[in-house]
Design an enzyme around this catalytic site. Sequence first.
Site, mmCIF file in Angstrom:
data_model
loop_
_atom_site.group_PDB
_atom_site.id
_atom_site.type_symbol
_atom_site.label_atom_id
_atom_site.label_comp_id
_atom_site.label_asym_id
_atom_site.label_seq_id
_atom_site.Cartn_x
_atom_site.Cartn_y
_atom_site.Cartn_z
ATOM 1 N N ASP A 309 0.909 -1.240 0.124
ATOM 2 C CA ASP A 309 0.069 -0.055 -0.101
ATOM 3 C C ASP A 309 0.894 1.225 0.027
ATOM 4 O O ASP A 309 2.143 1.176 0.103
ATOM 5 C CB ASP A 309 -0.931 -0.108 1.295
ATOM 6 C CG ASP A 309 -2.205 0.916 1.111
ATOM 7 O OD1 ASP A 309 -2.304 1.903 0.095
ATOM 8 O OD2 ASP A 309 -3.287 0.689 1.672
ATOM 9 N N GLU A 506 -10.389 6.962 4.579
ATOM 10 C CA GLU A 506 -9.523 6.387 5.198
ATOM 11 C C GLU A 506 -9.498 7.111 6.840
ATOM 12 O O GLU A 506 -10.715 7.043 7.333
ATOM 13 C CB GLU A 506 -7.973 6.476 4.690
ATOM 14 C CG GLU A 506 -8.128 6.000 3.297
ATOM 15 C CD GLU A 506 -6.836 5.774 2.828
ATOM 16 O OE1 GLU A 506 -5.629 5.386 3.416
ATOM 17 O OE2 GLU A 506 -6.669 5.736 1.327
HETATM 18 C C1 BGC Z 1 -4.950 3.160 0.287
HETATM 19 C C2 BGC Z 1 -5.571 1.924 -0.792
HETATM 20 C C3 BGC Z 1 -5.139 2.704 -1.947
HETATM 21 C C4 BGC Z 1 -3.779 3.443 -2.062
HETATM 22 C C5 BGC Z 1 -3.718 3.716 -3.601
HETATM 23 C C6 BGC Z 1 -3.950 3.648 0.046
HETATM 24 O O1 BGC Z 1 -3.649 4.930 1.163
HETATM 25 O O2 BGC Z 1 -5.107 2.356 1.540
HETATM 26 O O3 BGC Z 1 -6.631 1.349 -0.376
HETATM 27 O O4 BGC Z 1 -5.305 1.753 -3.144
HETATM 28 O O5 BGC Z 1 -3.833 4.239 -1.291
HETATM 29 O O6 BGC Z 1 -4.181 5.110 -3.716
HETATM 30 C C1 BGC Z 2 -3.521 9.818 -2.112
HETATM 31 C C2 BGC Z 2 -4.309 8.575 -1.955
HETATM 32 C C3 BGC Z 2 -3.599 7.857 -0.936
HETATM 33 C C4 BGC Z 2 -3.212 8.905 0.131
HETATM 34 C C5 BGC Z 2 -2.535 7.979 1.268
HETATM 35 C C6 BGC Z 2 -3.361 10.605 -1.010
HETATM 36 O O1 BGC Z 2 -2.611 11.781 -1.259
HETATM 37 O O2 BGC Z 2 -4.342 10.434 -3.160
HETATM 38 O O3 BGC Z 2 -4.234 7.796 -2.915
HETATM 39 O O4 BGC Z 2 -4.222 6.546 -0.565
HETATM 40 O O5 BGC Z 2 -2.638 9.658 0.008
HETATM 41 O O6 BGC Z 2 -1.859 8.816 2.443
#
Ligand code: BGC
Ligand code: BGC
Length: 668
Positions: A309, A506
């Site tokens: 991830d 998230e």
């Molecule tokens: C998330 C994932 C996601 C990844 C890519 C992460 O923060 O936990 O689910 O696929 O970002 O954007």
């Molecule tokens: C991105 C997400 C990612 C996240 C993780 C964001 O800036 O757009 O895809 O999952 O950061 O911290």
Amino acid sequence: MHAERGPLLRPILLVLVASSLALVALAANGAGAQQRTADAPPYLDQARPIAERVDDLLGRMSLDDKLGQMTLVDRSALGNQADVTTYRLGAVFNGGSSAPSPNHASSWADTIDSLQRSAEDTPLRIPLLYGVNAVHGHNGLWGATIFPHNIGLGASGDPELVAAISRATAEEMAGTGANWNFAPCLCVARDDRWGRTYESFGETPELVASMASAISGYQDGTPAVLATAKHYLGDGGTTGGVDQGDAALSEAELRAVHLPPFAAAVQRDVGSVMLSFSSWNGARLHAHRYLITDVLKDELAFRGFVVSDWAAVDRIDGASGLTAAEVRSAINAGLDMVMVPYDFRTFLGLLRTEVRAGRIPLQRIDDANRRILTQKFELGLFEQRQTDRRWTPTVGDAAHRDLARRAVRESIVLLRNDGGVLPLPRHAGKLFVAGRAADDIGIQSGGWTMSWQGGIGDITPGTTVLEAVRATVSPDTTVTYQRDGYGIDSSYRAAIAVVGETPYAEGRGDRRGTMSLDPADRAVLERLRAAGVPVVVVLISGRPLDIAAEVAQWDGLLAAWLPGTEGQGVADVLFGDHNPTGRLPLTWMADAAQQPINHGDGQEPLWPYGFGLNYPTDTVPAQTAPAQTVPAQNIPADTIPIGMAPGGADGGQPSSGNTFAASSSIAR
Ligand code: BGC
Ligand code: BGC
């Protein structure tokens, strides 16, 4: 033997198209196309078995080629597109907020095609995987069809619907050149305080595992895109529902609750699995050799590749700054591809040093490459290097929006219907609509829509609940909308309040204290109630909210979850064009202090897992009587009787005969 992904017809069609376009391709591609001659290397020969092509290609790769294949970079980190060529990058993606600009299907396709040309400029011409988070439709793309988030699809209890949605999403993705989806999320959400609860199909392993059907929707048709089962393992089981937290569980419980969806995913031959940011009993998943290699790869016989991830390898030691030890422990644990996502030069440097020093065996690097390349061959990427733009017009098309509307209808759970207030008549005289979610595409779509955290307002085209109500009532019915509920009086037949959560994703969506409605929403509801007309609440939320104290004052309640762009599906239920069939995919708390609360744990909920009312059948047209949407595989012996609302005041028809996937009692 595993053949190419997609139906058998596909290679034949490709050959036909390829031969008729050969001259065009030669002219357009110049040097690249000339290599497709009789003396082309075996790995470029589509007629050979994939295992043979992988072996041949692997034998030609330098160490740098191999390390590049293991590197996944956010599009925005590419200072120069030639980086793809220079560093032999194997995969690019856009994170939640790094969509190509302008955000239109054709510019996505142009961007991705051009990245693919940079990959084609490398000596071995290995095509790129291009990943997106199309978690409820191709949700980063303006104008795409936005489907309900997983929690609503879990309420539908309909794995075939979920597969159809994935298929539609694969088409919209293919029309933009994206060939890899970071979906489905197969997390089992055990604590509703978790901000990713809406990414879960529900709280029981059986229900979530049944929705691994999404994988077949993505991978097993034309066009095929690679699916990702995420987040392995225990992301929904962290203590307190803390995102990226620690799942303090016995191995028996981890296996019983969180592993079954991944076993189902492997059975469906999922191409990739993404690791969870979280830990299991204090040990980070990203360095967990036992869970990655012993359990997933050896025991479950997963043959795809494991991807990390976002910057998660960098978080293994808890300090910021990627280290050699982090890279070594992750790759040696069985991680095959690293979502860096930005500083790929540092990552590649560390990885190279570790391999050269013998601290990461070359065998491990070869295994990772074999897994990644096998998926690329099976997807047909070596044959179809550019966007198949025949799919581009499917973005947001009528067929997909119809499917989304159907999904909205099927996901809605009728929780209260006092005095049979629902369904509302179309000839209603005067209706009042209020609430900040009533006329807001952004709010009804939730997080992961156009941007990572989602947004409020007109972020993409769609039908709001208010627009849908207006489109449904008879011409002689007046619909008055006042967002905050001012101006209502007793002359209205009913008030519809569309309230709930505003978008989040998230960790930002984790709730610590109260899980109640926002005070502003409560004030709106008070104003409506004071007018003395029946109040129907449409709850827009990613999870159950703590409403036990207020619900008795509402006449009707529909849990609409996060329905997406097709608000007409909400009106279909409000006005009885569809008799609700949705069932709670999560136990509904009677008090926030009960969290975590799950089916079979002995706590007394407001509504149990599997609960959902129907309209009395004489109030809806016969042809819209509820379909039996619960598939046989989804009904274990231990099912919950539906329609026994604690508190008793609900006036809806108990949906006898309907059952819902109820788990064998797994208590926490
Ligand atoms: C998330 C994932 C996601 C990844 C890519 C992460 O923060 O936990 O689910 O696929 O970002 O954007
Ligand atoms: C991105 C997400 C990612 C996240 C993780 C964001 O800036 O757009 O895809 O999952 O950061 O911290």
